[in-house]
Design a protein around this motif. Structure first.
Motif, short mmCIF file in Angstrom:
data_model
loop_
_atom_site.label_atom_id
_atom_site.label_comp_id
_atom_site.label_asym_id
_atom_site.label_seq_id
_atom_site.Cartn_x
_atom_site.Cartn_y
_atom_site.Cartn_z
N TYR A 1 17.24 46.29 -41.56
CA TYR A 1 18.10 45.77 -42.63
C TYR A 1 18.89 46.86 -43.32
CZ TYR A 1 15.75 41.28 -42.19
OH TYR A 1 15.28 40.08 -41.72
N VAL A 2 18.42 48.09 -43.24
CA VAL A 2 19.14 49.21 -43.88
C VAL A 2 20.43 49.50 -43.14
CG1 VAL A 2 19.01 51.66 -44.48
CG2 VAL A 2 17.00 50.20 -44.77
N ARG A 3 20.37 49.58 -41.81
CA ARG A 3 21.56 49.87 -41.01
C ARG A 3 22.25 48.63 -40.48
NH1 ARG A 3 19.68 53.75 -36.42
NH2 ARG A 3 18.59 51.83 -36.00
N ASP A 4 21.71 47.44 -40.77
CA ASP A 4 22.24 46.17 -40.25
C ASP A 4 22.29 46.18 -38.72
OD1 ASP A 4 22.54 44.23 -42.10
OD2 ASP A 4 24.69 44.48 -42.38
N VAL A 5 21.13 46.39 -38.11
CA VAL A 5 21.03 46.47 -36.66
C VAL A 5 19.91 45.55 -36.18
CG1 VAL A 5 20.42 48.00 -34.73
CG2 VAL A 5 21.89 48.83 -36.55
N THR A 6 20.18 44.83 -35.10
CA THR A 6 19.19 43.99 -34.45
C THR A 6 19.13 44.37 -32.97
OG1 THR A 6 19.78 42.16 -35.92
CG2 THR A 6 18.47 41.61 -33.99
N VAL A 7 17.92 44.56 -32.47
CA VAL A 7 17.73 44.83 -31.04
C VAL A 7 17.10 43.57 -30.44
CG1 VAL A 7 16.62 46.30 -29.31
CG2 VAL A 7 17.42 47.29 -31.48
N VAL A 8 17.75 43.07 -29.36
CA VAL A 8 17.36 41.80 -28.77
C VAL A 8 17.15 41.97 -27.27
CG1 VAL A 8 17.94 39.36 -28.55
CG2 VAL A 8 18.84 40.67 -30.47
N ASN A 9 16.05 41.42 -26.78
CA ASN A 9 15.76 41.37 -25.35
C ASN A 9 16.35 40.05 -24.85
OD1 ASN A 9 14.64 41.55 -22.84
ND2 ASN A 9 12.56 41.91 -23.56
N VAL A 10 17.36 40.10 -23.98
CA VAL A 10 18.11 38.91 -23.59
C VAL A 10 18.03 38.68 -22.09
CG1 VAL A 10 20.38 37.79 -23.66
CG2 VAL A 10 19.78 39.44 -25.42
N ARG A 11 17.81 37.42 -21.73
CA ARG A 11 17.95 36.97 -20.34
C ARG A 11 19.09 35.97 -20.33
NH1 ARG A 11 14.15 39.19 -17.43
NH2 ARG A 11 12.18 39.68 -18.39
N TYR A 12 20.04 36.20 -19.44
CA TYR A 12 21.23 35.34 -19.41
C TYR A 12 21.69 35.12 -17.98
CZ TYR A 12 23.76 39.77 -18.88
OH TYR A 12 24.21 40.98 -18.44
N ARG A 13 22.55 34.14 -17.80
CA ARG A 13 23.09 33.82 -16.48
C ARG A 13 24.51 34.33 -16.41
NH1 ARG A 13 21.44 28.87 -15.83
NH2 ARG A 13 19.73 29.55 -14.56
N ALA A 14 24.74 35.32 -15.58
CA ALA A 14 26.08 35.89 -15.39
C ALA A 14 26.85 35.02 -14.42
CB ALA A 14 25.98 37.32 -14.87
#
Length: 193
Positions: A168-181
């Protein structure tokens, strides 16, 4: 050296070259792991062949597996897929070392393992599903907003996303994503974490 050992070694070399170069390297292009698969396989074959010739106690064989189990796969980043290639290279070395006296059995098992790896790692089989760790410059309180943001940025339908870190200090979210290209949009293979 027995003729069966030489035949087993020849079959082992053909099998590991087919796996490491023919399948793995041509699809994934990591030279460091190509070398690792070859070296591990030939080493396993040599140790198993020596154990069989010397008629060593079963406890030594279990000790060998114990040593192999404590070896950590230290690489820059190694995927579950690459660990599967490690396992198959070990299996090929064991099969060809142990079954050298039964070349048809060894050949059959080599072909089965290589065929399974060929099909399981084929780009057309689940080839459009991708995995990536994404760092966002925003923190989303709403999961639907996060999902929509990821789809907009990736320009692909998101199948699953899991937030692994929020700052919340740097306004950063790290997300593990699975997607269909999409099949028409080229996706960089090396970007998977």
């Amino acid at each position: 050296m027995h003729a069966t050992t030489i035949l087993g070694f020849a079959m082992n070399l053909v099998a590991i070259i087919a796996l490491a170069y023919g399948l793995y390297f041509r699809r994934h292009h990591r030279r460091d792991l190509l070398f690792a698969y070859l070296a591990l396989n030939v080493g396993i074959f040599a140790v198993v062949s020596l154990l069989l010739v010397q008629r060593v106690d079963l406890a030594v064989g279990f000790g060998l597996f114990g040593v192999l189990s404590i070896i950590r796969l230290r690489s820059s980043e190694i995927t579950q897929q690459e660990i599967a290639y490690y396992f198959i290279s070990i299996a090929l070395g064991l099969i060809n070392g142990i079954a050298a006296s039964w070349p048809l059995t060894a050949l059959f098992l080599d072909v089965v393992l290589l065929a399974v790896m060929y099909v399981a790692d084929h780009p057309r089989l689940l080839g459009t599903t991708r995995h990536q760790v994404v760092t966002l410059d925003v923190v989303h309180a709403d999961p639907q907003a996060l999902h929509a943001d990821l789809e907009r940025r990736l320009r692909a339908p998101v199948l699953q996303c899991e937030v692994t870190q929020v700052d919340y200090v740097r306004d950063v979210t790290v997300v593990n994503v699975r997607y269909r290209a999409s099949a028409s949009r080229p996706v960089r293979q090396g970007g998977v974490r």
